[in-house]
Design a protein around this motif. Structure first.
Motif, PDB file in Angstrom:
ATOM      1  N   ILE A  22       5.088 -66.185  36.867  1.00  0.00           N
ATOM      2  CA  ILE A  22       4.051 -67.186  37.166  1.00  0.00           C
ATOM      3  C   ILE A  22       2.965 -67.134  36.091  1.00  0.00           C
ATOM      4  N   LEU A  50       3.047 -72.277  40.857  1.00  0.00           N
ATOM      5  CA  LEU A  50       2.775 -72.668  39.467  1.00  0.00           C
ATOM      6  C   LEU A  50       1.590 -73.616  39.394  1.00  0.00           C
ATOM      7  N   MET A  94       4.843 -78.033  34.636  1.00  0.00           N
ATOM      8  CA  MET A  94       5.001 -76.914  35.561  1.00  0.00           C
ATOM      9  C   MET A  94       6.200 -77.128  36.493  1.00  0.00           C
TER      10      MET A  94
END
Length: 438
Positions: free
Chosen positions: A363, A175, A161
């Motif tokens: 996202i 994230l 991430m």
């Protein structure tokens, strides 16, 4: 040359170069340099060193080696085995408690280490022999650990991430939060399938487990709770506005190393040096790929490939979900052959403008992409987790491990479908904690 045709040529050449056996970073540099020289002249090479080092000039990148040290410190101890034992003792009265204990241990250890192979190795060494001894089918025993290990790249804190956030200039904090509920969703789906498969095997005795005294349940907690407290503390510090992700990761790394020394008597300087050495090697590898991907992204932008693809997609009269299905197929295939970090850094510059043009949330897409990468970790021909499990239980054939993992791949596909139907599974928590994205 038409940018779309040129983009196709770049894609084909990149695949051929990477399949030649060179490292991902070197392959990206070769392709970038080649196309820049041919289509932009020799002078374009003068910019490559500047772009390479500029991509590394980011304070956020410091979080990567820190989180890797944090995970390596935990992985070098018996924390995984203790975590497994603790869950087994506390879930002993739950039907199918042993397989649930394994998956729960995978989820928690993945959150602590952030590494899928490390999770498979740490939990598998204890869980697979124990499940086989109790009579669980080999496919369930190995498949559950292989699939549980993939959670390391989704449940925060996740290096994957972080890489996506840097590549797309997206909030790393958002994230991390976006991966929480999808990670729990996957754990729930994995547990549901494991219990069903165990029940279907016909041996109902597998759904019961041994009993433990309260003393036995509590005696293992002091060795596990400090690590869990650090993870909670890291997340609180990050989202409470106390420190940046990089500062939080640095403190977490130091605390994990100190706890490993204090609780697990990691006094040997050579072992500590080995942790730092291995962490440095892995960090340098990831940072090298990030820098090379920056040059690759510059090449795509300089030759107007990225912009042309985004414009072309915008002019297509195609349902956005049809486009998303095509993107998922591409990501799954890419994940079969390349590690998650490489896929993200190569694909993000091209896919980000496409998904934003189609109206998708970056996202939310990060979670979709990560789950696709998880599928690649338990799918041939690369399937890193499959080989880790095979190393733990060499007497179980790779074919059996693969067949045991396939139902968990189906669980991941179901999770992707649920996220598409209910995107709030990924987006609600970031918005609730950090407010709507600007």
């Amino acid at each position: 040359m038409d940018p779309l045709i040129l983009g196709t040529l770049v894609g084909v050449c990149t695949i051929l170069v990477l399949f030649s056996g060179v490292s991902v970073a070197v392959g990206l540099m070769i392709v970038s340099a080649g196309f820049l020289v041919v289509f932009d002249g020799m002078r374009s090479l003068e910019l490559m060193p500047e772009i390479f080092f500029a991509k590394l000039d980011s304070f956020a990148l410091l979080s990567i080696p820190m989180f890797i040290i944090m995970g390596a410190s935990i992985a070098s101890t018996r924390a995984g085995a203790d975590l497994y034992e603790a869950l087994e003792r506390w879930l002993t009265r739950v039907p199918g408690g042993l397989v649930i204990s394994n998956l729960g241990a995978c989820a928690l250890f993945a959150a602590m280490s952030g590494s899928s192979p490390a999770t498979c190795a740490a939990i598998g060494k204890m869980g697979i022999p124990e499940m086989r001894k109790r009579g669980y089918p080999e496919g369930i025993a190995t498949g559950s650990i292989a699939a549980g290990g993939t959670l390391g790249i989704l449940i925060p804190p996740s290096v994957t991430m972080i890489v996506y956030g840097i590549a797309t200039e997206t909030s790393i904090g958002r994230l991390f939060l976006a991966g929480v509920f999808p990670g729990l969703l996957l754990v729930g789906l994995f547990m549901a399938w494991s219990l069903y498969a165990t029940w279907r095997s016909g041996d109902t005795s597998l759904l019961t487990a041994r009993t433990y005294s309260w003393r036995a349940k509590f005696e293992v907690l002091p060795r596990v709770l400090p690590f869990i407290a650090i993870i909670i503390g890291v997340l609180y510090t990050m989202y409470g506005g106390v420190a940046t992700p990089s500062e939080t990761a640095a403190v977490g790394a130091v605390l994990c190393l100190l706890i490993a020394i204090a609780i697990y008597k990691l006094w040997d300087v050579r072992k500590i040096w080995m942790i730092l050495q291995d962490s440095t090697k892995e960090s340098v590898m990831i940072l090298f790929i990030i820098a090379a991907a920056g040059v690759f992204s510059y090449m795509l932008s300089s030759l107007f490939i990225t912009q042309s693809i985004a414009t072309w997609i915008g002019t297509l009269d195609v349902n956005p979900w049809v486009l998303m299905i095509a993107i998922n197929i591409f990501l799954i295939i890419a994940g079969f052959f390349l590690p998650p970090v490489a896929v993200i850094l190569m694909a993000a510059p091209i896919l980000l403008p496409i998904i934003t043009t189609a109206g998708f949330d970056p996202i939310w897409f990060a979670v979709i992409l990560t789950i696709n990468m998880e599928i690649g970790l338990i799918s041939p021909p690369v399937g890193l987790n499959l080989y880790v499990i095979n190393g733990i239980a060499p007497d179980i054939s790779l074919r059996t491990i693969l067949r045991g993992s396939l139902p968990f791949v189906a669980c991941m596909v179901i999770a992707i479908v649920l996220l598409c139907v209910f995107p709030g599974i990924a987006t609600w928590l970031p918005e609730a904690v950090m407010g709507p994205a600007l």
